[in-house]
Scaffold this motif. Structure first.
Motif, short mmCIF file in Angstrom:
data_model
loop_
_atom_site.label_atom_id
_atom_site.label_comp_id
_atom_site.label_asym_id
_atom_site.label_seq_id
_atom_site.Cartn_x
_atom_site.Cartn_y
_atom_site.Cartn_z
N ASP A 27 0.87 -1.18 0.00
CA ASP A 27 0.00 0.00 0.00
C ASP A 27 0.91 1.23 0.00
O ASP A 27 1.40 1.65 1.04
N PHE A 28 1.13 1.77 -1.18
CA PHE A 28 2.10 2.86 -1.29
C PHE A 28 1.57 4.19 -0.74
O PHE A 28 2.29 5.17 -0.72
N THR A 29 0.32 4.19 -0.28
CA THR A 29 -0.20 5.40 0.37
C THR A 29 0.07 5.40 1.87
O THR A 29 -0.14 6.42 2.54
N HIS A 30 0.50 4.28 2.43
CA HIS A 30 0.64 4.15 3.87
C HIS A 30 1.82 4.99 4.38
O HIS A 30 2.92 4.93 3.80
N PRO A 31 1.65 5.76 5.46
CA PRO A 31 2.74 6.62 5.95
C PRO A 31 4.01 5.86 6.30
O PRO A 31 5.11 6.36 6.06
N ALA A 32 3.88 4.66 6.85
CA ALA A 32 5.08 3.89 7.19
C ALA A 32 5.85 3.51 5.93
O ALA A 32 7.10 3.61 5.89
N ALA A 50 -6.33 5.77 -10.05
CA ALA A 50 -5.33 6.32 -10.96
C ALA A 50 -4.72 7.60 -10.37
O ALA A 50 -3.52 7.86 -10.52
N ARG A 51 -5.55 8.37 -9.70
CA ARG A 51 -5.05 9.59 -9.05
C ARG A 51 -4.02 9.25 -7.96
O ARG A 51 -3.01 9.95 -7.81
N LEU A 52 -4.26 8.18 -7.20
CA LEU A 52 -3.30 7.75 -6.18
C LEU A 52 -1.96 7.39 -6.81
O LEU A 52 -0.90 7.74 -6.29
N THR A 53 -2.01 6.67 -7.92
CA THR A 53 -0.78 6.29 -8.61
C THR A 53 -0.02 7.52 -9.08
O THR A 53 1.20 7.63 -8.92
N THR A 54 -0.73 8.46 -9.69
CA THR A 54 -0.11 9.69 -10.17
C THR A 54 0.54 10.45 -9.01
O THR A 54 1.68 10.94 -9.13
N GLU A 55 -0.17 10.53 -7.90
CA GLU A 55 0.37 11.27 -6.76
C GLU A 55 1.62 10.58 -6.21
O GLU A 55 2.61 11.25 -5.86
N ILE A 71 3.84 8.53 -7.76
CA ILE A 71 4.99 8.68 -8.65
C ILE A 71 5.46 10.14 -8.68
O ILE A 71 6.66 10.42 -8.68
N GLY A 72 4.52 11.06 -8.67
CA GLY A 72 4.90 12.47 -8.61
C GLY A 72 5.64 12.81 -7.33
O GLY A 72 6.59 13.61 -7.34
N TRP A 73 5.22 12.22 -6.22
CA TRP A 73 5.90 12.41 -4.94
C TRP A 73 7.35 11.93 -5.02
O TRP A 73 8.27 12.63 -4.59
N GLN A 74 7.56 10.76 -5.58
CA GLN A 74 8.93 10.26 -5.75
C GLN A 74 9.74 11.17 -6.66
O GLN A 74 10.92 11.45 -6.40
N ALA A 75 9.12 11.60 -7.74
CA ALA A 75 9.84 12.45 -8.70
C ALA A 75 10.34 13.73 -8.03
O ALA A 75 11.47 14.19 -8.29
N GLY A 118 -1.87 0.59 -19.85
CA GLY A 118 -3.07 -0.20 -19.69
C GLY A 118 -3.25 -0.82 -18.33
O GLY A 118 -4.21 -1.57 -18.12
N ARG A 119 -2.38 -0.52 -17.38
CA ARG A 119 -2.55 -1.04 -16.03
C ARG A 119 -3.84 -0.52 -15.40
O ARG A 119 -4.33 0.56 -15.75
N LYS A 120 -4.36 -1.25 -14.43
CA LYS A 120 -5.69 -0.97 -13.89
C LYS A 120 -5.80 0.38 -13.20
O LYS A 120 -6.85 1.02 -13.23
N ALA A 121 -4.72 0.81 -12.54
CA ALA A 121 -4.77 2.04 -11.76
C ALA A 121 -3.79 3.06 -12.33
O ALA A 121 -2.99 3.65 -11.62
N LEU A 122 -3.86 3.27 -13.64
CA LEU A 122 -2.89 4.14 -14.30
C LEU A 122 -3.58 5.05 -15.31
O LEU A 122 -4.29 4.59 -16.19
N ASP A 123 -3.35 6.35 -15.14
CA ASP A 123 -3.73 7.35 -16.12
C ASP A 123 -2.42 7.87 -16.71
O ASP A 123 -1.75 8.73 -16.13
N GLU A 124 -2.06 7.33 -17.87
CA GLU A 124 -0.75 7.62 -18.44
C GLU A 124 -0.55 9.11 -18.72
O GLU A 124 0.54 9.65 -18.47
N VAL A 125 -1.57 9.77 -19.23
CA VAL A 125 -1.42 11.18 -19.59
C VAL A 125 -1.25 12.04 -18.34
O VAL A 125 -0.38 12.92 -18.27
N ALA A 126 -2.06 11.80 -17.32
CA ALA A 126 -1.93 12.56 -16.07
C ALA A 126 -0.58 12.30 -15.42
O ALA A 126 0.09 13.25 -14.96
N LEU A 127 -0.15 11.06 -15.41
CA LEU A 127 1.14 10.73 -14.80
C LEU A 127 2.28 11.36 -15.59
O LEU A 127 3.26 11.85 -15.02
N GLY A 128 2.15 11.37 -16.91
CA GLY A 128 3.20 11.94 -17.74
C GLY A 128 3.49 13.40 -17.43
O GLY A 128 4.63 13.87 -17.60
N GLN A 129 2.49 14.11 -16.95
CA GLN A 129 2.70 15.53 -16.63
C GLN A 129 3.54 15.73 -15.38
O GLN A 129 4.05 16.82 -15.14
N ARG A 130 3.70 14.68 -14.56
CA ARG A 130 4.51 14.77 -13.35
C ARG A 130 5.97 14.38 -13.60
O ARG A 130 6.78 14.39 -12.67
#
Length: 730
Positions: A123-128, A226-231, A233-237, A257-269
């Motif tokens: 769970d990549f959203t978890h604070p730990a 998809a928004r969670l994934t974008t956030e 990866i953007g956080w790591q970037a 084509g992954r289930k939780a991926l918006d390629e265009v939104a992620l690409g902007q980060r």
């Protein structure tokens, strides 16, 4: 500062497309770093990707780091002028992390944690987890950002594989809905929760998604994931950018084509797009495509065979940021499973490289350098096989690496040409996964890939008709319909099921201002919440289409059509022309009363509507008709069926042509303009025959008439001088 785009990357001192492989010295069965890097340098490799899969090597125990093991790899690479992209290792967590921090485990269903033993199970959203991930990222980047071999960073790897069902993630989703809809009454109305007594009176009553049957809920859930994934990866970037030295880029490797991926939104980060491009080889690269069978050189997760499928993936990759992209993974030999072994025929490796370059690839990296001797991907073939000896694959890639080096700066910032744009709607894809309109095969099971099937069918039709396509997202259309029509004379809109009124109105204005809009069934049917519009379809676009329908039917078997070649498949809208002209009719006792395709002049432009899913022949014939109706004649279109020609513009404005023969037969094509062969330097006049061997490709630069005449005069002068010298000798 990071680079701004892939064009900046290739416009570095190298002035060439990067070429290489993922390299894992830590996976080798014995010490061979020097031998491996020597072989790479001899093959013309200019880049390697390292480090993204081995968190337990970077941090063997919680808080105990081992960072120096990569230094020799970077030193040896730099000594051979090979650049390095380092990956952050957050997608595959070590056993100690699962053992000490079980609360970070991802749940595929509420209360069902993913068992340890694979990857992408956190769970990549978890604070730990965020604390631990940031700690190892900062350690790695600080240790190596100053190394002269490092040109970029890949954060994580193939994000978006899982839909997270952890309690905190679900609560975050509920909080997101509270912000988006403000009150439960609005949510009840927008989602239609009166149905089956699902109305809620308090946010705490919202049920978890594993039992959901409401389409609007599912669409909102997919958006949120998809928004969670974008956030993430953007956080790591942002962490990496804080520490990276000027000129280093940040990206991630997207498996589209992954289930939780918006390629265009992620690409902007990110600073540059990077994608996986895997495709069938052997007969799976033939053009025209053979009949689709499992034996056509593809594993089950690659749904299409044919050269067109390779181009579709490249066009999707370029479309993420509408600029050159990196191919961080493509396959050298076999793909994945131990029973799927279809290494390329001679010439196909080279063909595929030039195809990806033609469509905007600024870097091509193989996954991977050597075939693994252990693990899940033991039979995913690398450049070297299990013997670790160079073979046929290495030899052909060496030739290709030399060609890329020779082409040099001509390829920097290459912009692929396209006569047609395809609108790709991720939200329509998600909605049609939840409620597919068509079945998969003849078994009657719903086709969860329905949207991509429609997109792929139309892209293939364009490709088979010799047309080049660009892929746009709804966000990339802009709001200026007149400018859109001027830039893209043809806009293909497949199954735009989820669309706002504003988007549909933009499409109508696009046609009114002179564009040719090609729509398919299911377009304009539902609103932003995936609710069917209470209108006679095609709703807002009815006047522009010049036809309407009150019913539709699935087609259990392909139905022949007249007016166009081929067959209608899977679906039939009962189209009733108002002002439109029928272009094709079903030949069937029942659906034959309705046209399969209609076309209608609208303002200064045209709308063509296909109420069915064409087969390959019908899609090709429809694309040809659209081209004849709207586009100027293409002088390169008269080639043998097995030969394709794609174009691109160099940064200096010169026009390149990539001519490929996707067959076992020798082929030739007559040149409509004078050209120079980029790789041999040979000048060829208009009207010359260009010879292509089996599975061959030629890279040409168009010359102006003046350049050709000058070359002929120079050659004539040389011949005269040689003749005079010979006369004196005699």
């Amino acid at each position: 500062m990071p680079v701004n785009s892939a064009a900046d990357l290739v416009n570095s001192d190298r002035k060439r497309v990067l070429f290489g492989a993922a390299y894992y010295a830590e996976y080798q069965p014995y010490e061979r770093l020097t031998a491996d890097l020597d072989l790479m340098a001899q093959a013309g490799f200019s880049v390697i990707r390292v480090g993204e899969s081995v968190w337990s090597t970077w941090e063997p125990e919680d808080g105990h780091f081992a960072l120096d093991w990569l230094q020799p790899v970077l030193d040896e690479a730099h000594a051979r002028d090979i650049s390095v992209i380092i990956g952050t290792p957050t997608y595959a967590v070590p056993p100690w992390l699962r053992h000490k921090y079980p609360e970070t485990t991802a749940h595929r269903r509420p209360g069902l944690p993913i068992p340890y033993g694979g990857r992408q199970d956190v769970d990549f959203t978890h604070p730990a987890f965020r604390y631990l991930a940031e700690r190892v990222i900062r350690k790695i980047v600080r240790r190596y950002t100053g190394h002269p071999a490092v040109i970029g960073w890949q954060v994580d790897n193939e994000p978006g594989i899982e839909l997270l069902h952890n309690p905190a993630v679900f609560q975050g989703f509920v909080d997101h809905l509270r912000t988006a809809y403000r009150d439960v009454d609005t949510l009840n109305d927008r989602w239609g929760l009166t149905y089956w007594s699902h109305r809620i009176s308090d946010w705490s009553q919202l049920w978890t998604p594993d039992g959901n049957t409401t389409p609007s809920y599912d669409l909102a859930w997919r958006r949120y994931q998809a928004r969670l994934t974008t956030e993430f990866i953007g956080w790591q970037a942002e962490i990496v950018r804080e520490l990276a030295v000027p000129g280093q880029f940040v990206t991630t490797c997207m498996d589209m084509g992954r289930k939780a991926l918006d390629e265009v939104a992620l690409g902007q980060r990110l600073d540059v797009t990077a994608t996986n491009i895997y495709f069938p080889m052997q007969e799976g690269l033939r053009h025209p495509s053979p009949v689709e069978t499992p034996a056509a050189g593809r594993p089950w997760w690659l749904p299409w065979s044919g050269a067109w499928g390779l181009y579709l993936k490249a066009d999707l990759s370029y479309g993420i940021r509408r600029e050159p992209f990196l191919v961080t993974e493509t396959h050298a030999q076999s793909i994945g499973e131990s029973h799927v072994n279809y290494p390329a025929y001679d010439g196909q490796w080279r063909q595929a490289v030039w195809a990806m370059v033609a469509r905007g690839a600024a870097a091509i990296e193989y996954w991977h350098w050597h075939t693994l001797h252990f693990g899940m991907e033991t039979y995913w073939g690398g450049v070297l096989g299990h013997s670790l000896e160079p073979g046929r694959c290495y030899d052909e890639l060496s030739r290709t690496g030399e060609e890329l080096r020779q082409a040099g700066g001509v390829l920097a910032g290459l912009e692929p040409e396209a006569e047609v744009a395809i609108l790709y709607s991720l939200e329509s894809k998600w909605a049609l996964e939840f409620q597919p309109p068509i079945a998969a095969g003849t078994g009657g099971d719903p086709d969860r890939r329905a949207y991509d099937r429609v997109v792929a069918t139309l892209h293939r039709g364009l490709f088979d008709a010799g047309l080049q396509a660009a892929v746009l997202s709804p966000e990339q259309l802009g709001t200026d319909a007149e400018a859109l029509a001027a830039r893209w004379p043809v806009l293909v809109v497949p199954a735009l099921y989820v669309a706002s009124d504003e988007l549909l109105q933009l499409l109508e204005r696009y046609a009114h201002h002179g564009g040719h809009l090609l729509l398919t069934f299911r377009s304009g049917y539902a609103d932003e919440d995936a609710r069917p519009r209470p209108q006679v379809m095609p709703g807002i676009l009815r006047e522009a289409v010049g036809a309407h329908y009150l019913e539709y039917s699935n087609l259990a078997e392909p139905v022949p059509v007249r007016g166009l070649d081929g067959h209608a498949t899977a679906w039939a809208d009962a189209l009733v022309p108002d002002t439109a002209t029928p272009l094709a009719w079903y030949e069937h006792k029942h659906v034959g009363r309705w046209p399969a395709v209609v076309t209608n002049e609208h303002g200064a432009g045209r709308v063509t509507y296909t109420g069915t899913l064409p087969d390959a022949a019908m899609a090709r014939d429809l694309a040809r008709w659209v081209a004849e109706t709207t586009l100027p004649d293409d002088p390169w279109s008269t080639t043998p069926a097995c030969v394709t020609v794609t174009g691109a513009r160099a940064a200096d404005g010169r026009r390149l042509r990539f001519v490929s023969n996707w067959s076992w037969e020798t082929a030739s094509a007559r040149l409509p303009v004078p050209v120079m062969d980029l790789l041999s330097g040979e000048a060829l006049d208009a009207g010359s025959e260009l010879s292509l061997g089996p599975w061959d490709v030629r890279v040409l630069i168009e010359r102006t008439t003046e350049q050709a005449e000058s070359a002929r005069n120079t050659e004539s002068a040389k011949n005269t001088a040689n003749s005079d010298r010979q006369e004196k000798i005699r």
